[in-house]
Scaffold this active site. Structure first.
Site, short mmCIF file in Angstrom:
data_model
loop_
_atom_site.label_atom_id
_atom_site.label_comp_id
_atom_site.label_asym_id
_atom_site.label_seq_id
_atom_site.Cartn_x
_atom_site.Cartn_y
_atom_site.Cartn_z
N GLY A 1 0.63 -1.07 0.10
CA GLY A 1 -0.22 -0.11 0.04
C GLY A 1 0.83 1.08 -0.29
O GLY A 1 0.58 2.11 0.54
N SER B 1 1.37 3.38 -2.59
CA SER B 1 1.13 4.20 -3.49
C SER B 1 0.66 5.69 -3.23
O SER B 1 0.38 6.54 -4.09
CB SER B 1 0.00 3.68 -4.62
N VAL C 1 -3.03 -7.69 -1.09
CA VAL C 1 -2.36 -8.43 0.07
C VAL C 1 -3.27 -9.58 0.70
O VAL C 1 -2.71 -10.33 1.48
CB VAL C 1 -2.13 -7.16 1.08
N ASN D 1 1.51 -2.23 5.42
CA ASN D 1 1.00 -1.08 5.75
C ASN D 1 -0.46 -1.04 5.04
O ASN D 1 -1.33 -0.21 5.38
CB ASN D 1 1.97 0.08 4.98
N SER E 1 -3.01 0.72 14.17
CA SER E 1 -3.75 1.88 14.47
C SER E 1 -3.76 2.39 15.87
O SER E 1 -3.90 1.69 16.71
CB SER E 1 -5.03 2.06 13.75
N TYR F 1 -12.91 -2.52 12.16
CA TYR F 1 -11.69 -2.04 12.04
C TYR F 1 -10.84 -2.15 13.34
O TYR F 1 -9.65 -2.82 13.08
CB TYR F 1 -11.76 -0.43 11.69
N THR G 1 -8.98 -5.52 14.05
CA THR G 1 -7.96 -5.85 13.20
C THR G 1 -6.58 -5.21 13.53
O THR G 1 -5.55 -5.98 13.48
CB THR G 1 -8.29 -5.49 11.56
N LYS G 2 -6.59 -4.15 13.99
CA LYS G 2 -5.66 -3.35 14.64
C LYS G 2 -5.14 -3.64 15.89
O LYS G 2 -3.76 -3.92 15.96
CB LYS G 2 -5.77 -1.88 14.64
N ILE H 1 -3.76 10.89 10.83
CA ILE H 1 -2.50 11.13 9.86
C ILE H 1 -3.19 11.57 8.67
O ILE H 1 -4.33 11.17 8.28
CB ILE H 1 -1.63 10.14 9.63
P1 NAP Z 1 -4.63 5.51 2.02
O1 NAP Z 1 -4.18 6.71 2.08
O2 NAP Z 1 -6.34 5.11 1.94
O3 NAP Z 1 -3.67 4.33 1.50
C1 NAP Z 1 -4.23 2.99 1.35
C2 NAP Z 1 -3.03 2.16 0.69
O4 NAP Z 1 -3.18 0.82 0.84
C3 NAP Z 1 -3.18 2.49 -1.17
O5 NAP Z 1 -1.76 2.37 -1.34
C4 NAP Z 1 -3.84 1.59 -1.43
O6 NAP Z 1 -3.80 0.99 -2.65
C5 NAP Z 1 -3.46 0.31 -0.47
N1 NAP Z 1 -4.40 -0.98 -0.46
C6 NAP Z 1 -5.60 -0.88 0.05
N2 NAP Z 1 -5.99 -2.23 -0.09
C7 NAP Z 1 -5.26 -3.08 -0.39
C8 NAP Z 1 -4.98 -4.43 -0.82
N3 NAP Z 1 -6.00 -5.26 -0.73
N4 NAP Z 1 -3.93 -4.68 -1.50
C9 NAP Z 1 -2.89 -4.03 -1.61
N5 NAP Z 1 -2.93 -2.47 -1.27
C10 NAP Z 1 -4.04 -2.23 -0.81
O7 NAP Z 1 -4.51 4.93 3.63
P2 NAP Z 1 -3.36 5.23 4.72
O8 NAP Z 1 -4.05 6.49 5.58
O9 NAP Z 1 -2.22 5.76 4.03
O10 NAP Z 1 -3.30 4.20 5.69
C11 NAP Z 1 -2.26 3.33 5.51
C12 NAP Z 1 -2.33 2.30 6.60
O11 NAP Z 1 -2.13 2.96 8.24
C13 NAP Z 1 -3.60 1.47 6.90
O12 NAP Z 1 -3.26 0.09 7.36
C14 NAP Z 1 -4.44 2.29 7.97
O13 NAP Z 1 -5.24 1.20 8.54
C15 NAP Z 1 -3.11 2.71 8.96
N6 NAP Z 1 -3.78 3.86 9.73
C16 NAP Z 1 -4.00 5.11 9.01
C17 NAP Z 1 -4.06 6.20 9.78
C18 NAP Z 1 -4.58 7.55 9.34
O14 NAP Z 1 -4.87 8.54 9.93
N7 NAP Z 1 -4.43 7.73 7.97
C19 NAP Z 1 -4.17 6.07 11.10
C20 NAP Z 1 -4.25 4.89 11.78
C21 NAP Z 1 -3.73 3.73 10.97
P3 NAP Z 1 -4.16 1.84 -4.04
O15 NAP Z 1 -3.81 3.22 -3.67
O16 NAP Z 1 -4.01 1.16 -5.32
O17 NAP Z 1 -5.71 1.74 -3.64
#
Ligand code: NAP
Length: 251
Positions: A12, A14, A64, A90, A143, A156, A159-160, A189
């Protein structure tokens, strides 16, 4: 440089936090495999950034949660970049659905991506690392919701929190093979995942008021926290989960 000549696979990567980790890792000397599911163009941009740092990069499409795709991804990275030193699990999705309304399909998709995905990627990676080199580093991205209740996340949050148990248990089984396993729990974030909060002036002040630092974190801050767990600065740390949340849980 803390990751000189290391090879990292970041799922993830990208967008969002994965992108931040890819940027920081490449600046610290790592070659990076950028995994994605749908955003091919965005993944190419991340790979271009890695190359701009003088490092090698490939983009790899794989879900994944699907074993055949994960095995093909691992094979491709191993062949094209070399043996993987660092796996960052991630990739994740978040939906907000009341407990009484969530369907079997919604539960399965989310749990498959967020918990089965890290388990599966780790197993495929470790089988190969154990057979071929007996060293490696794995970082799961969890998370703050492993420790904090937010509404509509009964699918959700488990899972975390589950990633903490996966981290602890894997660390014990994998340390004999030289593989460290840790977990980083981000707070709020600024990414696509949180755009609905960050862009809503009616919700954002209330959320920020709950955070000691009074602000959201950014993807580069997560990249630097991930760096700590994936370089030798944390050589005596395994099985641990750390919250990087600007002081949200305790306030
Ligand atoms: P995001 O901006 O929505 O990006 C999600 C990424 O995961 C994208 O690259 C997406 O790929 C990829 N993805 C989703 N499903 C996938 C799959 N089945 N196989 C492969 N790639 C997949 O999310 P983010 O905020 O960066 O979050 C990243 C991680 O941090 C996640 O695990 C999330 O739960 C955790 N997190 C985030 C926050 C926050 O505040 N942002 C807080 C706590 C935890 P595509 O672009 O190709 O769709």
């Amino acid at each position: 440089m803390k990751l000189e000549n290391k090879i990292a696979l970041i799922t993830g990567a990208s967008r969002g936090i994965g992108r931040g980790i890819a940027e920081v890792f490449s600046e610290e000397g790592a070659d990076v495999a950028v995994n994605y599911l749908a955003s091919a163009q965005a993944a190419e941009e991340v790979a271009a950034y890695v190359r701009s740092q003088g490092r090698r990069a490939i983009t790899v499409k794989a879900d994944v949660a699907r074993r055949n795709e994960v095995e093909a991804m691992m094979d491709r990275v191993w062949t094209e970049l070399g043996p993987i030193d660092i796996l960052v699990n991630n990739a994740g999705i978040e939906t907000i659905i009341p407990f009484l309304e969530i369907t079997d399909e919604q539960w399965t998709r989310l749990v498959d991506t967020n918990l089965r995905g890290p388990w599966l990627c780790s197993q495929v990676y470790c089988r190969r690392a154990v057979a071929e080199r007996r060293k490696g580093v794995i970082l799961h991205i969890g998370s703050v919701q492993a420790a904090k209740v937010l509404p509509g996340r009964t699918h959700y949050a488990p899972t975390k929190l589950g990633l903490e148990a996966l981290t602890r248990n894997m660390s014990v089984e994998m340390m004999p093979y030289g593989i460290r396993v840790n977990c980083l729990h981000p707070g709020l974030i600024e990414t696509d995942m949180t755009a609905w909060v960050m862009k809503n002036p009616e919700i954002l002040p209330t959320v920020l008021a709950q955070i000691s630092m009074g602000r959201a974190g950014n993807i580069r801050e997560m990249g630097r926290a991930a760096l700590f767990f994936c370089c030798d600065d944390s050589s005596y740390i395994t099985g641990q989960s750390l919250h990087a949340e600007g002081g949200w849980i305790g306030k």
